[in-house]
Structures are given as structure tokens and as C-alpha cells.
Enzyme design. Structure first.
Site, PDB file in Angstrom:
ATOM      1  N   ASN A  54       0.762  -2.719   9.245  1.00  0.00           N
ATOM      2  CA  ASN A  54       2.206  -2.661   9.043  1.00  0.00           C
ATOM      3  C   ASN A  54       2.891  -3.939   9.517  1.00  0.00           C
ATOM      4  O   ASN A  54       2.474  -4.557  10.503  1.00  0.00           O
ATOM      5  CB  ASN A  54       2.805  -1.459   9.785  1.00  0.00           C
ATOM      6  CG  ASN A  54       2.224  -0.146   9.279  1.00  0.00           C
ATOM      7  OD1 ASN A  54       1.635  -0.095   8.195  1.00  0.00           O
ATOM      8  ND2 ASN A  54       2.354   0.906  10.061  1.00  0.00           N
ATOM      9  N   ASP A  64       6.326  -3.826   9.871  1.00  0.00           N
ATOM     10  CA  ASP A  64       7.681  -3.354  10.194  1.00  0.00           C
ATOM     11  C   ASP A  64       8.053  -3.493  11.668  1.00  0.00           C
ATOM     12  O   ASP A  64       9.211  -3.242  12.042  1.00  0.00           O
ATOM     13  CB  ASP A  64       7.865  -1.885   9.739  1.00  0.00           C
ATOM     14  CG  ASP A  64       6.853  -0.918  10.374  1.00  0.00           C
ATOM     15  OD1 ASP A  64       6.498   0.080   9.723  1.00  0.00           O
ATOM     16  OD2 ASP A  64       6.419  -1.151  11.529  1.00  0.00           O
ATOM     17  N   HIS A  75      -1.344  -8.017   8.933  1.00  0.00           N
ATOM     18  CA  HIS A  75      -0.635  -8.471   7.742  1.00  0.00           C
ATOM     19  C   HIS A  75       0.668  -9.179   8.069  1.00  0.00           C
ATOM     20  O   HIS A  75       1.509  -9.359   7.194  1.00  0.00           O
ATOM     21  CB  HIS A  75      -0.389  -7.278   6.805  1.00  0.00           C
ATOM     22  CG  HIS A  75      -1.666  -6.720   6.239  1.00  0.00           C
ATOM     23  ND1 HIS A  75      -1.715  -5.524   5.551  1.00  0.00           N
ATOM     24  CD2 HIS A  75      -2.937  -7.179   6.273  1.00  0.00           C
ATOM     25  CE1 HIS A  75      -2.972  -5.287   5.178  1.00  0.00           C
ATOM     26  NE2 HIS A  75      -3.728  -6.271   5.621  1.00  0.00           N
ATOM     27  N   CYS A 110       5.339 -28.348   6.405  1.00  0.00           N
ATOM     28  CA  CYS A 110       6.476 -29.272   6.540  1.00  0.00           C
ATOM     29  C   CYS A 110       6.110 -30.329   7.580  1.00  0.00           C
ATOM     30  O   CYS A 110       5.642 -29.992   8.673  1.00  0.00           O
ATOM     31  CB  CYS A 110       7.708 -28.486   6.997  1.00  0.00           C
ATOM     32  SG  CYS A 110       9.099 -29.553   7.448  1.00  0.00           S
ATOM     33  N   CYS A 143      13.106 -32.021   3.657  1.00  0.00           N
ATOM     34  CA  CYS A 143      11.964 -32.174   2.733  1.00  0.00           C
ATOM     35  C   CYS A 143      12.043 -31.164   1.583  1.00  0.00           C
ATOM     36  O   CYS A 143      11.211 -31.175   0.688  1.00  0.00           O
ATOM     37  CB  CYS A 143      10.633 -32.023   3.478  1.00  0.00           C
ATOM     38  SG  CYS A 143      10.306 -30.332   4.013  1.00  0.00           S
TER      39      CYS A 143
HETATM   40  N1  APR Z   1       1.408  10.576   8.769  1.00  0.00           N
HETATM   41  C1  APR Z   1       0.197  10.012   8.506  1.00  0.00           C
HETATM   42  N2  APR Z   1      -0.147   9.495   7.306  1.00  0.00           N
HETATM   43  C2  APR Z   1       0.779   9.553   6.340  1.00  0.00           C
HETATM   44  C3  APR Z   1       2.061  10.118   6.522  1.00  0.00           C
HETATM   45  C4  APR Z   1       2.354  10.641   7.801  1.00  0.00           C
HETATM   46  N3  APR Z   1       3.544  11.207   8.065  1.00  0.00           N
HETATM   47  N4  APR Z   1       2.747  10.008   5.343  1.00  0.00           N
HETATM   48  C5  APR Z   1       1.919   9.400   4.467  1.00  0.00           C
HETATM   49  N5  APR Z   1       0.743   9.137   5.052  1.00  0.00           N
HETATM   50  C6  APR Z   1      -0.436   8.476   4.489  1.00  0.00           C
HETATM   51  C7  APR Z   1      -0.604   8.622   3.004  1.00  0.00           C
HETATM   52  O1  APR Z   1      -1.284   9.833   2.684  1.00  0.00           O
HETATM   53  C8  APR Z   1      -1.456   7.392   2.683  1.00  0.00           C
HETATM   54  O2  APR Z   1      -2.832   7.703   2.820  1.00  0.00           O
HETATM   55  O3  APR Z   1      -0.282   7.092   4.712  1.00  0.00           O
HETATM   56  C9  APR Z   1      -1.052   6.383   3.752  1.00  0.00           C
HETATM   57  C10 APR Z   1      -0.224   5.230   3.230  1.00  0.00           C
HETATM   58  O4  APR Z   1      -1.027   4.517   2.313  1.00  0.00           O
HETATM   59  P1  APR Z   1      -0.436   3.194   1.646  1.00  0.00           P
HETATM   60  O5  APR Z   1       0.938   3.461   1.168  1.00  0.00           O
HETATM   61  O6  APR Z   1      -1.481   2.676   0.710  1.00  0.00           O
HETATM   62  O7  APR Z   1      -0.279   2.180   2.879  1.00  0.00           O
HETATM   63  P2  APR Z   1      -1.416   1.346   3.594  1.00  0.00           P
HETATM   64  O8  APR Z   1      -2.732   2.060   3.555  1.00  0.00           O
HETATM   65  O9  APR Z   1      -0.882   0.982   4.915  1.00  0.00           O
HETATM   66  O10 APR Z   1      -1.506   0.020   2.674  1.00  0.00           O
HETATM   67  C11 APR Z   1      -2.309  -1.032   3.160  1.00  0.00           C
HETATM   68  O11 APR Z   1      -1.577  -2.364   1.269  1.00  0.00           O
HETATM   69  O12 APR Z   1       0.161  -2.996  -0.112  1.00  0.00           O
HETATM   70  C12 APR Z   1      -0.628  -3.397   0.953  1.00  0.00           C
HETATM   71  O13 APR Z   1      -0.030  -4.929   2.617  1.00  0.00           O
HETATM   72  C13 APR Z   1       0.203  -3.622   2.180  1.00  0.00           C
HETATM   73  O14 APR Z   1      -0.355  -3.205   4.497  1.00  0.00           O
HETATM   74  C14 APR Z   1      -0.326  -2.638   3.203  1.00  0.00           C
HETATM   75  C15 APR Z   1      -1.722  -2.340   2.685  1.00  0.00           C
END
Ligand code: APR
Length: 250
Positions: free
Chosen positions: A104, A106, A121, A133, A159
């Protein structure tokens, strides 16, 4: 499930070193969209190749810059949730015992108080130069970078180099120090918790395989099936905000 939680908590209590890999799911209960949720995920609404690659930024810097500016603005209004706080509290109760690795950008783990976050990331709130730069290593070290305006990424006034978000885009290398530390944590842990990630993006997802190969017990925490369920010794079907406070309550 309760039996599984008790069993996993027992594993954690006996673990000298714990590694935790988190993804967008741990921030879902803070109101932050995930990437691959079929209805609300970023990639259900946008194409990653249009927003999360260097080519996309060079092709349309205004569009990409504004997307990250909107995400940064939205993140000002969200708070860490009980899942983030449970991890940070555990790390303070047991210094050095849990290594937190996150995909993440964030900053919510950091805002919850987690120390030493390995942000594979990057961080959406930091900037970097699009091209090196000669005058300043980072935009924040430069005294001549124009202010960001909607549709106009800041540039170096001398630049002309553009500023971009300091996040890892698809096809880019991960920060080598963070990745090396994450790989070391995966190799030395007795338990790896894989929380809130679909487990489809490498090398981050590979850390679970590395931990398993080194003999660790792998635990997936996710309300939905993931690509890493098959390497898990235990799969806890539930949300991170509910399960992490239970698992780490010792
Ligand atoms: N608690 C736990 N897991 C959850 C919750 C929750 N409340 N809500 C959703 N999830 C799960 C979903 O089921 C899913 O498996 O979180 C996961 C989110 O998956 P993605 O959206 O694919 O996110 P992520 O796995 O972090 O993506 C990895 O992909 O796009 C790139 O750089 C981006 O860091 C990111 C990477």
C-alpha cells in the site's frame, strides 16, 4: 473459524519472528478503494496502463498527475482502522518481532504508528523526478519547482524536468533496500501473515512462497479466496479490521 483463530494465535505466540504482507484490503475498512474489487476497485473503473505506468505519465502527464492528486486528497479524509492499529500496537508491545511489509502507498500503517514499514510500492504522498535532475536529487530539495496545479505536474523551472508521484508503477523496479529487507524477513520468520491482498502482483506476492519454502507457517487473512490460499497453512475468511485485533491480542 474460532478454532482456526485460536490455532493461528498459538502459532504467533510461539513465533520469534513474524512477517506480515499487507495489501489494499487492510485499508478497505478505512474507506479506501482496493484495486481489483469487481464493483469498486480502481481497476474496475480505470485501465492500469492508462494510469499506473511511466508510459502513461509521459503520454498524458496531466491525467495521471490529477488521478494521484485526487487519491492524495481523498486520503486526507480517512483514518487508520482497527486492523492498522492492532498491528502498530503489537509492534510496540513486541519490539522487533513483527516486520510489516506493505504494497500500500496510502501511508495508513505509518499513521497508525507502525515503525519500520517496508513500503514496497512507495508512498503516494512523496514525489520524485521523472528524469534525473542535475540540480537536485529530489524535487523537495529543489528551490525552483513550480507549484502543482490541476492538470499540470510541477516542473523544475531550470531544467524543465517533470515531477511524478514516488510510487512504483507497473514494470518498474521495487526499491531495492525495502525488497531486500522484505525477502530477509520472509526467509527468517516462523509465521507469515498475508493480509488483504489478492496475491497477484510480484515480487510482493512471492514473499509468501519464500516464507513457505523457508519453513514458515503461512496464514492468509481475506474475506475472499486469493491466489495465495494454495500456499497457506491456514486461511481465515474475514476482514482485517475484525481479525487482526483478535490474532495479535497478546
Ligand atoms: N479485509 C481484508 N481483505 C480485504 C478486505 C478487508 N476488509 N476487503 C477486501 N479485501 C481483499 C480482497 O478480497 C482482495 O483479495 O483485499 C484484496 C485486495 O486486492 P487488490 O485490490 O488486488 O489489492 P492488492 O492485492 O493490494 O494489489 C497489489 O496491485 O495494482 C497494484 O500496485 C497496486 O499495490 C497494488 C498491487
Amino acid at each position: 473459524m474460532a478454532q482456526h483463530i485460536t490455532e493461528v494465535q498459538h502459532w504467533l505466540q510461539n513465533a520469534a519472528h513474524i512477517a506480515m504482507l499487507t495489501g489494499a484490503g487492510v485499508s478497505a475498512e478505512s474507506g479506501v478503494p482496493t484495486f481489483r474489487d469487481a464493483q469498486t476497485g480502481y481497476w474496475a473503473r480505470f485501465k492500469p496502463e492508462d494510469l499506473a505506468t511511466e508510459d502513461a505519465f509521459r503520454r498524458d502527464p496531466a491525467c495521471v498527475w490529477d488521478w494521484y492528486a485526487e487519491r492524495r486528497s481523498n486520503l486526507q479524509h480517512v483514518q487508520p482502522n482497527p486492523g492498522h492499529r492492532a498491528v502498530a500496537d503489537f509492534q510496540h508491545r513486541h519490539p522487533g518481532r513483527l516486520t510489516l511489509i506493505t504494497q500500500n502507498v496510502d501511508g495508513l500503517h505509518q499513521r497508525a504508528g507502525s515503525p519500520g514499514v517496508l513500503a514496497l510500492h512507495g508512498n503516494i504522498f512523496e514525489d520524485q523526478w521523472l528524469d534525473a535532475c542535475a540540480l537536485a536529487r529530489r524535487p523537495q530539495d529543489a528551490c525552483h519547482v513550480g507549484q502543482a496545479e490541476p492538470g499540470r505536474p510541477p516542473r523544475c523551472a531550470q531544467c524543465g524536468n517533470m515531477v511524478r508521484p514516488a510510487v512504483v508503477w507497473f514494470g518498474e523496479m521495487l526499491p531495492s533496500a525495502a525488497l531486500a529487507a522484505a525477502e530477509q524477513a520472509a526467509a527468517r520468520c516462523q509465521v507469515m501473515l498475508v493480509v488483504g491482498t489478492a496475491g497477484v502482483v510480484y515480487p510482493a506476492a512471492g514473499l509468501a512462497h519464500r516464507a513457505r519454502a523457508a519453513g514458515a507457517q503461512v496464514v492468509v487473512v481475506n474475506p475472499e479466496p486469493t491466489e495465495l490460499d494454495e500456499v497457506a497453512d491456514a486461511v481465515l475468511r474475514g476482514t482485517s479490521a475484525r481479525l487482526l485485533p483478535l490474532l495479535l491480542d497478546f
